[in-house]
Design an enzyme around this catalytic site. Sequence first.
Site, PDB file in Angstrom:
ATOM      1  N   GLY A  26       0.859  -1.199   0.000  1.00  0.00           N
ATOM      2  CA  GLY A  26       0.000   0.000   0.000  1.00  0.00           C
ATOM      3  C   GLY A  26       0.884   1.234   0.000  1.00  0.00           C
ATOM      4  N   ASP A  30      -2.430   6.762   1.323  1.00  0.00           N
ATOM      5  CA  ASP A  30      -2.480   7.912   2.222  1.00  0.00           C
ATOM      6  C   ASP A  30      -1.667   7.692   3.506  1.00  0.00           C
ATOM      7  OD1 ASP A  30      -3.967  10.423   3.088  1.00  0.00           O
ATOM      8  OD2 ASP A  30      -4.533   9.032   4.676  1.00  0.00           O
ATOM      9  N   THR A  32       0.787   5.631   4.130  1.00  0.00           N
ATOM     10  CA  THR A  32       2.218   5.556   3.845  1.00  0.00           C
ATOM     11  C   THR A  32       2.793   6.959   3.666  1.00  0.00           C
ATOM     12  OG1 THR A  32       1.855   3.485   2.698  1.00  0.00           O
ATOM     13  CG2 THR A  32       3.934   4.590   2.258  1.00  0.00           C
ATOM     14  N   LYS A 167      -5.734  -1.141  11.900  1.00  0.00           N
ATOM     15  CA  LYS A 167      -7.154  -1.366  12.201  1.00  0.00           C
ATOM     16  C   LYS A 167      -7.989  -1.143  10.942  1.00  0.00           C
ATOM     17  CE  LYS A 167      -8.595   3.286  13.159  1.00  0.00           C
ATOM     18  NZ  LYS A 167      -9.221   4.280  13.930  1.00  0.00           N
ATOM     19  N   ASP A 254     -14.835   2.138  14.979  1.00  0.00           N
ATOM     20  CA  ASP A 254     -13.621   2.846  14.580  1.00  0.00           C
ATOM     21  C   ASP A 254     -12.802   3.323  15.790  1.00  0.00           C
ATOM     22  OD1 ASP A 254     -12.075   3.735  12.384  1.00  0.00           O
ATOM     23  OD2 ASP A 254     -12.701   5.800  12.751  1.00  0.00           O
ATOM     24  N   HIS A 259      -8.916   2.220  20.323  1.00  0.00           N
ATOM     25  CA  HIS A 259      -8.321   3.312  21.109  1.00  0.00           C
ATOM     26  C   HIS A 259      -8.927   3.462  22.510  1.00  0.00           C
ATOM     27  CE1 HIS A 259      -6.826   4.141  17.209  1.00  0.00           C
ATOM     28  NE2 HIS A 259      -7.864   4.803  16.775  1.00  0.00           N
ATOM     29  N   LYS A 359     -16.965  12.950  15.971  1.00  0.00           N
ATOM     30  CA  LYS A 359     -16.407  13.728  14.856  1.00  0.00           C
ATOM     31  C   LYS A 359     -17.186  15.023  14.713  1.00  0.00           C
ATOM     32  CE  LYS A 359     -14.514   9.940  12.246  1.00  0.00           C
ATOM     33  NZ  LYS A 359     -13.125  10.344  12.496  1.00  0.00           N
ATOM     34  N   LYS A 364     -10.788  19.875  18.600  1.00  0.00           N
ATOM     35  CA  LYS A 364     -10.040  18.615  18.682  1.00  0.00           C
ATOM     36  C   LYS A 364      -9.443  18.521  20.085  1.00  0.00           C
ATOM     37  CE  LYS A 364      -5.841  16.610  16.758  1.00  0.00           C
ATOM     38  NZ  LYS A 364      -5.508  15.922  15.537  1.00  0.00           N
TER      39      LYS A 364
HETATM   40  P1  NDP Z   1      -5.740   3.752   0.992  1.00  0.00           P
HETATM   41  O1  NDP Z   1      -7.192   3.646   0.673  1.00  0.00           O
HETATM   42  O2  NDP Z   1      -5.010   4.997   0.651  1.00  0.00           O
HETATM   43  O3  NDP Z   1      -5.066   2.467   0.346  1.00  0.00           O
HETATM   44  C1  NDP Z   1      -3.681   2.218   0.399  1.00  0.00           C
HETATM   45  C2  NDP Z   1      -3.205   1.594  -0.885  1.00  0.00           C
HETATM   46  O4  NDP Z   1      -3.754   0.299  -0.999  1.00  0.00           O
HETATM   47  C3  NDP Z   1      -3.647   2.363  -2.104  1.00  0.00           C
HETATM   48  O5  NDP Z   1      -2.700   3.341  -2.422  1.00  0.00           O
HETATM   49  C4  NDP Z   1      -3.751   1.304  -3.156  1.00  0.00           C
HETATM   50  O6  NDP Z   1      -2.496   1.193  -3.780  1.00  0.00           O
HETATM   51  C5  NDP Z   1      -4.033   0.033  -2.374  1.00  0.00           C
HETATM   52  N1  NDP Z   1      -5.433  -0.322  -2.532  1.00  0.00           N
HETATM   53  C6  NDP Z   1      -6.507   0.391  -2.162  1.00  0.00           C
HETATM   54  N2  NDP Z   1      -7.637  -0.281  -2.449  1.00  0.00           N
HETATM   55  C7  NDP Z   1      -7.263  -1.442  -3.016  1.00  0.00           C
HETATM   56  C8  NDP Z   1      -7.951  -2.568  -3.509  1.00  0.00           C
HETATM   57  N3  NDP Z   1      -9.279  -2.657  -3.474  1.00  0.00           N
HETATM   58  N4  NDP Z   1      -7.237  -3.588  -3.994  1.00  0.00           N
HETATM   59  C9  NDP Z   1      -5.901  -3.554  -4.019  1.00  0.00           C
HETATM   60  N5  NDP Z   1      -5.178  -2.492  -3.559  1.00  0.00           N
HETATM   61  C10 NDP Z   1      -5.863  -1.466  -3.073  1.00  0.00           C
HETATM   62  O7  NDP Z   1      -5.609   3.405   2.535  1.00  0.00           O
HETATM   63  P2  NDP Z   1      -4.893   4.231   3.674  1.00  0.00           P
HETATM   64  O8  NDP Z   1      -3.483   4.466   3.303  1.00  0.00           O
HETATM   65  O9  NDP Z   1      -5.743   5.370   4.059  1.00  0.00           O
HETATM   66  O10 NDP Z   1      -4.988   3.195   4.904  1.00  0.00           O
HETATM   67  C11 NDP Z   1      -4.262   1.986   4.921  1.00  0.00           C
HETATM   68  C12 NDP Z   1      -4.632   1.209   6.166  1.00  0.00           C
HETATM   69  O11 NDP Z   1      -4.373   1.989   7.308  1.00  0.00           O
HETATM   70  C13 NDP Z   1      -6.116   0.835   6.271  1.00  0.00           C
HETATM   71  O12 NDP Z   1      -6.198  -0.385   6.951  1.00  0.00           O
HETATM   72  C14 NDP Z   1      -6.709   1.926   7.133  1.00  0.00           C
HETATM   73  O13 NDP Z   1      -7.860   1.480   7.822  1.00  0.00           O
HETATM   74  C15 NDP Z   1      -5.552   2.166   8.093  1.00  0.00           C
HETATM   75  N6  NDP Z   1      -5.520   3.479   8.679  1.00  0.00           N
HETATM   76  C16 NDP Z   1      -5.373   4.591   7.886  1.00  0.00           C
HETATM   77  C17 NDP Z   1      -5.298   5.841   8.443  1.00  0.00           C
HETATM   78  C18 NDP Z   1      -5.113   7.061   7.604  1.00  0.00           C
HETATM   79  O14 NDP Z   1      -4.997   8.145   8.197  1.00  0.00           O
HETATM   80  N7  NDP Z   1      -5.041   6.964   6.299  1.00  0.00           N
HETATM   81  C19 NDP Z   1      -5.387   6.019   9.917  1.00  0.00           C
HETATM   82  C20 NDP Z   1      -5.519   4.788  10.656  1.00  0.00           C
HETATM   83  C21 NDP Z   1      -5.568   3.582  10.039  1.00  0.00           C
HETATM   84  P3  NDP Z   1      -2.345   0.676  -5.289  1.00  0.00           P
HETATM   85  O15 NDP Z   1      -3.601   1.001  -6.017  1.00  0.00           O
HETATM   86  O16 NDP Z   1      -1.143   1.408  -5.818  1.00  0.00           O
HETATM   87  O17 NDP Z   1      -2.107  -0.761  -5.104  1.00  0.00           O
END
Ligand code: NDP
Length: 507
Positions: A26, A30, A32, A167, A254, A259, A359, A364
């Site tokens: 991933g 977001d 990452t 999570k 959530d 938390h 929310k 905050k």
């Molecule tokens: P994203 O929705 O941005 O997904 C991350 C990456 O996963 C995408 O860039 C995409 O990369 C790949 N992806 C998304 N959907 C699919 C799919 N259906 N099939 C295959 N690949 C897919 O997620 P986030 O980065 O926001 O979150 C990642 C994890 O972290 C989740 O479990 C989220 O619940 C958790 N999380 C996120 C937070 C945040 O602030 N963003 C906070 C707390 C937890 P590509 O298309 O290049 O493969």
Amino acid sequence: MSDTSRWRGSLCLEVNPLPNTIIIFGASGDLTGRKLLPALFSLFRRGLLHEKSRIVGCARTPMTDDAYRERLRTGWLAELRSPELERFLELVSYVHGDYGDADFYARIGRRLDEVESAAGGGGFTGRIFYLAMPPELYSAVVPQLAAAGLLTESASGLPWRHVVLEKPFGHDLDSARQLDRELHRHLTERQIYRIDHYLGKETVQNLMILRFANTIFEPVWNAGFVDSVEISIAESVGVEHRAGYFDRTGLLRDMFQNHLLELLALVAMEPPAGSDADSIRDEKLKLLRSLRPIPPDAIGRQVVRAQYTAGAVNGIAVPGYREERDVAPGSETETCVAMRLYVDNWRWRGVPFLLRSGKRLAAKSSRIIIRFKPVPHSVFAPLTAADLAPNRLVIDIQPSEGMRLELQAKEPGPKLCMGTLSLDFKYASILDDGQNMPDAYERLLLDCMLGDQTLFIRSDTILRAWELLTPILEAWQRGDPAAGELLFYPAGSPGPVAAERKLGFAP
Ligand code: NDP
């Protein structure tokens, strides 16, 4: 405790990690970009990411190594530009492919061997596979990693293979059990790092030290002296770009499953046998087992759920939840929950634990408030005991981390007047100029490199949390009248305060 206080010597319990490789699935997402890579860069700048360590990003989006580094340089890490950035980028590479394709994992394996041997091979202690992707994909990725031999450890456990999961850990008790079974087919519990980023925050870690490295709090940390404990995580933001995910999930899943119940466990648990991960996690589990489940006919009396309508946050008009993009019209998903819980054990019998999160609230603010009992008798006639404000210990988790102890004290002057004096400590006040508070992800990534699972959630704790919450979710789902109705609050307001007061929240 004062803003001018300084450390009188520090005792550091940890060592710096040896070289290891962090593989992020991933890597185009977001989390990452906003959290993981900035945290790794910060660790690098602090000398806590070994210069031989390597970072390999993996995702579906086709990109070369150089294109990925450019995305970091000009995008995610652009604001953190510093002389060290180019050296950091040399540690990073990228592999793209399809998560269902075995060849993707074979190529990742070859890339790992290449980058580690180019960095000098030998001294690598392990690999972290960080799954920063939608959790529905865990069951596809973990078996593929296992089939490619990437999760195999030798009998000695060295080099280690750790898998970090974000999570949500399931959707209810059954799905959490199912996920657990799938993970344990390929991994031991020692290899699984379930992140709860709240546990990486300074004040949360400090809770253990506050309670168990001081003598003055523990004697009064019980039902004899504590009137109530309030734990609150309030956000002024709405569902942002995660509306689709949130609408399926809701606030209880959530925020409470992880938390809030984790914070409650840390506040209320018994002293652990030691500071190792399992001693602490055993105590947290014991505490969650002592939480009194809310009977179905009491849900409406102990739990409040609400959803925000249109309003204004910081003077800016914002839509109601049902008007947000990707939210189903007429959605019944809750965006705010308040709950009164009791811990049935010797220490806490009868003390209400008030948990709340929402929310689009006015501000905050995440904090824990230990409200002590009033004095039993006033010697300051005509003031009565009820006139004297009870002591409070307020632990601020965000936005600014710190704590304050509120005491009654004499106001300066010739007359005998008293009021509340606050001994106030802010973490920011003891940082050197230009130093930032470390982000929670820094701490958690470091622990994962060091093999310390203390701040990660163990499988049995997650299942216990779901045992407590699933009946509430099911009662809401059934539209059970005893489970109370969905209330509404305007965005930017303090939330459904009248209903929360009935639960025991202070005005
Ligand atoms: P994203 O929705 O941005 O997904 C991350 C990456 O996963 C995408 O860039 C995409 O990369 C790949 N992806 C998304 N959907 C699919 C799919 N259906 N099939 C295959 N690949 C897919 O997620 P986030 O980065 O926001 O979150 C990642 C994890 O972290 C989740 O479990 C989220 O619940 C958790 N999380 C996120 C937070 C945040 O602030 N963003 C906070 C707390 C937890 P590509 O298309 O290049 O493969």
